[in-house]
Motif scaffolding. Structure first.
Motif, PDB file in Angstrom:
ATOM      1  N   THR A 144       0.948  -1.340   0.031  1.00  0.00           N
ATOM      2  CA  THR A 144       0.065   0.380   0.113  1.00  0.00           C
ATOM      3  C   THR A 144       0.832   1.099   0.350  1.00  0.00           C
ATOM      4  OG1 THR A 144      -1.502  -0.888   1.486  1.00  0.00           O
ATOM      5  CG2 THR A 144      -1.772   1.406   0.866  1.00  0.00           C
ATOM      6  N   LEU A 153      -2.298  -0.521   7.817  1.00  0.00           N
ATOM      7  CA  LEU A 153      -2.686  -0.508   6.177  1.00  0.00           C
ATOM      8  C   LEU A 153      -4.451   0.734   6.112  1.00  0.00           C
ATOM      9  CD1 LEU A 153      -3.457  -3.287   5.250  1.00  0.00           C
ATOM     10  CD2 LEU A 153      -2.322  -1.626   4.185  1.00  0.00           C
ATOM     11  N   LEU A 196      -4.191   4.419   3.919  1.00  0.00           N
ATOM     12  CA  LEU A 196      -5.591   4.489   3.410  1.00  0.00           C
ATOM     13  C   LEU A 196      -6.025   5.585   3.824  1.00  0.00           C
ATOM     14  CD1 LEU A 196      -6.543   0.716   2.809  1.00  0.00           C
ATOM     15  CD2 LEU A 196      -5.142   2.122   0.350  1.00  0.00           C
ATOM     16  N   MET A 245      -7.038  -2.518  -4.420  1.00  0.00           N
ATOM     17  CA  MET A 245      -6.275  -1.168  -4.479  1.00  0.00           C
ATOM     18  C   MET A 245      -7.626   0.493  -4.484  1.00  0.00           C
ATOM     19  SD  MET A 245      -3.835  -0.071  -2.621  1.00  0.00           S
ATOM     20  CE  MET A 245      -3.420   1.945  -2.499  1.00  0.00           C
TER      21      MET A 245
END
Length: 241
Positions: free
Chosen positions: A94, A174, A178, A225
């Motif tokens: 990521t 994560l 994000l 993604m």
């Protein structure tokens, strides 16, 4: 009970992100470009690691030259190196994808999370900041995951408790990565973003763990993604703004 509801809500935001990119196929294709580039980089790196794992294990264990069972020991070390490389790839996919595709994902996130009177900053200013923040996050990830990696060799605990803790840690970070775009758009500093997600752990874990589990499947990580970026923007807009 509230934590379970928040966890379920976090999973729901990823599903909402999936629905958003499904309805907006152009943005999904747009978001695939940096994910494909990052995926290609990791495939090459993991293939090189796999083909040279035995030589690397031998280089790292010169003390085992006189052992009668050095072959078995070095095989185990080689397997551990490959598994460690795979785990690191999942954890850093990521960060690398966002660093490569920051201009792409900034536009995708802004399309999901429309804010009035927000001036879009030039990519040459946002990319270095994104890389710096991702490196800080990676440092925190390693603080937790390196001990967990070695605990994974402990019988029973390593095959039961450690994977659950590892998924939770990886999922949380994560979510940190994000949600960075949408929270930065609101002027939140890195310290503020961490504090906000720590205060909403159930939500952050629900969203991040489902993304982490999907990212364990190689090509699914590429396809998911754009949905993860969209879902993170929705999560920030609806629950963290």
């Amino acid at each position: 009970m509230r934590s379970l509801r928040d966890f379920a809500a976090g999973v729901g935001f990823f599903l909402q992100g999936l629905g958003w990119v499904a309805r907006n196929g152009r943005w999904w294709l747009f978001g695939l470009i940096p994910a494909l580039i990052a995926f290609a980089v990791y495939v090459v790196a993991l293939v090189l690691l796999g083909t040279n794992a035995s030589d690397l294990a031998e280089f790292l264990t010169p003390f085992a030259d006189s052992w009668s069972w050095r072959g078995t020991f070095r095989t185990l070390i080689g397997v551990a190196l490959v598994l460690g490389g795979l785990a690191l790839a999942v954890l850093t996919f990521t960060a690398l994808t966002l660093a490569i595709g920051e201009p792409f994902y900034e536009k995708l996130s802004a399309a999901v999370d429309v804010l009035p009177d927000v001036e879009e900053q030039p990519w040459w200013r946002t990319v270095p900041r994104s890389i710096r923040d991702s490196l800080v996050t990676l440092g925190w990830v390693l603080v937790f995951t390196v001990p967990l990696f070695f605990l994974g060799f402990v019988p029973v605990i390593g095959q039961t408790v450690v994977p659950v803790i590892g998924a939770a840690v990886s999922g949380f970070f994560l979510t940190v990565e994000l949600t960075m775009l949408a929270l930065e758009r609101r002027g939140r500093s890195r310290r503020e973003r961490f504090a906000l997600l720590r205060a909403n752990k159930g939500l952050a874990l629900g969203f991040g763990v489902v993304v982490f589990l999907l990212f364990l499947v190689p090509f699914v990580a590429v396809l998911a993604m754009p949905a993860a970026v969209a879902g993170a923007a929705l999560l920030v807009r609806d629950r963290l703004a």
